[in-house]
Design a protein around this motif. Structure first.
Motif, PDB file in Angstrom:
ATOM      1  N   ASP A  82       0.845  -1.201   0.000  1.00 35.93           N
ATOM      2  CA  ASP A  82       0.000   0.000   0.000  1.00 35.93           C
ATOM      3  C   ASP A  82       0.876   1.245   0.000  1.00 35.93           C
ATOM      4  N   GLU A  83       0.917   1.935  -1.113  1.00 36.14           N
ATOM      5  CA  GLU A  83       1.791   3.095  -1.268  1.00 36.14           C
ATOM      6  C   GLU A  83       1.295   4.309  -0.486  1.00 36.14           C
ATOM      7  N   SER A  84       0.091   4.233   0.079  1.00 35.11           N
ATOM      8  CA  SER A  84      -0.439   5.359   0.855  1.00 35.11           C
ATOM      9  C   SER A  84       0.037   5.350   2.301  1.00 35.11           C
ATOM     10  N   ILE A  85       0.591   4.233   2.754  1.00 32.47           N
ATOM     11  CA  ILE A  85       1.006   4.134   4.158  1.00 32.47           C
ATOM     12  C   ILE A  85       2.264   4.959   4.385  1.00 32.47           C
ATOM     13  N   SER A  86       2.208   5.844   5.363  1.00 32.60           N
ATOM     14  CA  SER A  86       3.343   6.718   5.643  1.00 32.60           C
ATOM     15  C   SER A  86       3.841   6.623   7.078  1.00 32.60           C
ATOM     16  N   LEU A  87       3.094   5.907   7.939  1.00 39.73           N
ATOM     17  CA  LEU A  87       3.493   5.819   9.349  1.00 39.73           C
ATOM     18  C   LEU A  87       2.984   4.513   9.919  1.00 39.73           C
ATOM     19  N   LEU A  88       3.818   3.872  10.723  1.00 37.59           N
ATOM     20  CA  LEU A  88       3.446   2.635  11.417  1.00 37.59           C
ATOM     21  C   LEU A  88       3.716   2.792  12.900  1.00 37.59           C
ATOM     22  N   LEU A 122       6.309  -6.815  10.594  1.00 43.08           N
ATOM     23  CA  LEU A 122       5.567  -5.641  10.132  1.00 43.08           C
ATOM     24  C   LEU A 122       6.510  -4.489   9.806  1.00 43.08           C
ATOM     25  N   THR A 123       7.532  -4.314  10.613  1.00 42.60           N
ATOM     26  CA  THR A 123       8.522  -3.276  10.328  1.00 42.60           C
ATOM     27  C   THR A 123       9.224  -3.551   9.006  1.00 42.60           C
ATOM     28  N   THR A 124       9.624  -4.791   8.795  1.00 42.26           N
ATOM     29  CA  THR A 124      10.281  -5.170   7.543  1.00 42.26           C
ATOM     30  C   THR A 124       9.363  -4.924   6.352  1.00 42.26           C
ATOM     31  N   ALA A 128       9.727  -1.782   3.109  1.00 39.91           N
ATOM     32  CA  ALA A 128       9.833  -2.000   1.662  1.00 39.91           C
ATOM     33  C   ALA A 128       9.296  -0.797   0.905  1.00 39.91           C
ATOM     34  N   GLY A 129       8.110  -0.318   1.308  1.00 43.96           N
ATOM     35  CA  GLY A 129       7.532   0.854   0.668  1.00 43.96           C
ATOM     36  C   GLY A 129       8.231   2.136   1.055  1.00 43.96           C
ATOM     37  N   PHE A 130       8.574   2.259   2.318  1.00 43.35           N
ATOM     38  CA  PHE A 130       9.270   3.478   2.769  1.00 43.35           C
ATOM     39  C   PHE A 130      10.582   3.654   2.017  1.00 43.35           C
ATOM     40  N   THR A 131      11.291   2.557   1.803  1.00 42.24           N
ATOM     41  CA  THR A 131      12.569   2.637   1.097  1.00 42.24           C
ATOM     42  C   THR A 131      12.358   3.057  -0.357  1.00 42.24           C
ATOM     43  N   ARG A 132      11.316   2.524  -0.990  1.00 46.05           N
ATOM     44  CA  ARG A 132      11.014   2.938  -2.368  1.00 46.05           C
ATOM     45  C   ARG A 132      10.732   4.437  -2.450  1.00 46.05           C
ATOM     46  N   THR A 137       7.639   6.941   8.658  1.00 40.95           N
ATOM     47  CA  THR A 137       7.894   6.998  10.091  1.00 40.95           C
ATOM     48  C   THR A 137       7.463   5.698  10.737  1.00 40.95           C
ATOM     49  N   ILE A 138       8.312   5.176  11.619  1.00 42.83           N
ATOM     50  CA  ILE A 138       8.008   3.978  12.395  1.00 42.83           C
ATOM     51  C   ILE A 138       8.149   4.322  13.876  1.00 42.83           C
TER      52      ILE A 138
END
Length: 265
Positions: A82-88, A122-124, A128-132, A137-138
């Protein structure tokens, strides 16, 4: 309905109550839409409805037991794609307090799976998306018991110590990127966390117990300040700095070609 002025989607695990529910409210007020994850769908829906009514942000619920491999895999796939996720916010967790010799091994295994395995996976997945995208933010929830290890907290303290080492390594790995990673250290917080844990929160002096609202507000203030480690009730952050400096000072001597003199005849 959610407007188009969004910070992206904030994923909050353990969002059906306690600090997770407060994180949901506060992040929505900061402009995030939400993906709320916990086992209890009805409680999740109640939190989502309250947040949406109070903030206008959208709040999707995903009922999942993160200690179950199949259900965890479904959540991972969503976070990975999901490319919309910006924070976990890795808030989900549990505990079993008591003497280790009397513990139920299956309960301990579930605790390790929830506090360590699911957080790691879940962090891993989200990285994947955050790196792309080069941003994200985690927030990983550890505990004061990562430091204040007690005879009845062997496994819980061990799992929360893992969160510290894991997050510190990631902070080094992503230091030169747009990805922020914070560790939060709550002490005793007045939530349902204690139910069935073996310790009742009422056993603590009231001056030791923080409200979930204050805990999350302090954690987000630490995030805003750029803190990698946020110890919610520590009066002087210099105490943490000295603790970490002592650890850093040992590092050059932790791996040498000969044993320390005290171990040689």
């Amino acid at each position: 309905m959610s407007d188009t002025n969004t910070q992206g989607i904030a994923v909050v695990t353990g969002a059906s109550a306690g600090m997770g529910a407060v994180y949901a409210d506060r992040l929505a007020r900061r402009g995030y839409d939400l993906l709320l994850i916990a086992r209890d769908k009805s409680r999740l829906e109640a939190v989502a409805a309250k947040v949406t009514a109070g903030t206008g942000r959208s709040a999707e619920v995903l009922a999942a037991d993160l200690a179950d491999p199949a259900q965890l895999a479904k959540v991972e796939e969503r976070l990975r794609t999901d490319e919309s996720i910006s924070l976990l916010v890795n808030n989900a967790g549990g505990t079993v307090f008591g003497p280790l010799a009397q513990a139920d091994p299956s309960e301990l295994e579930d605790l390790i799976t929830l506090n360590v395995t699911s957080l790691t996976r879940l962090t891993t997945a989200v990285l994947a998306g955050f790196t792309r995208r080069g941003t994200g933010t985690i927030i990983n929830l550890s505990s004061a018991l990562a430091f204040n290890v007690l005879p009845v907290s062997a496994v819980y303290s061990g799992t929360k110590s893992y969160v510290v080492a894991f997050t510190q390594a990631l902070q080094q790995e992503f230091a030169e990127t747009g990805i922020r990673i914070q560790t939060v250290f709550p002490g005793a917080v007045r939530t349902d966390f204690w139910t069935g844990s073996g310790i009742e929160v009422s056993a603590f002096p009231q001056e030791w117990v923080m409200s979930a609202d204050d805990a999350v507000d302090a954690a987000l203030a630490g995030l805003d300040a750029g803190e990698p480690m946020t110890l919610l009730s520590l009066p002087d952050i210099a105490d943490w700095d000295k603790f970490d400096a002592a650890r850093q000072a040992m590092i050059p001597n932790l791996s040498r070609s000969v044993p320390a003199d005290r171990y040689r005849n």
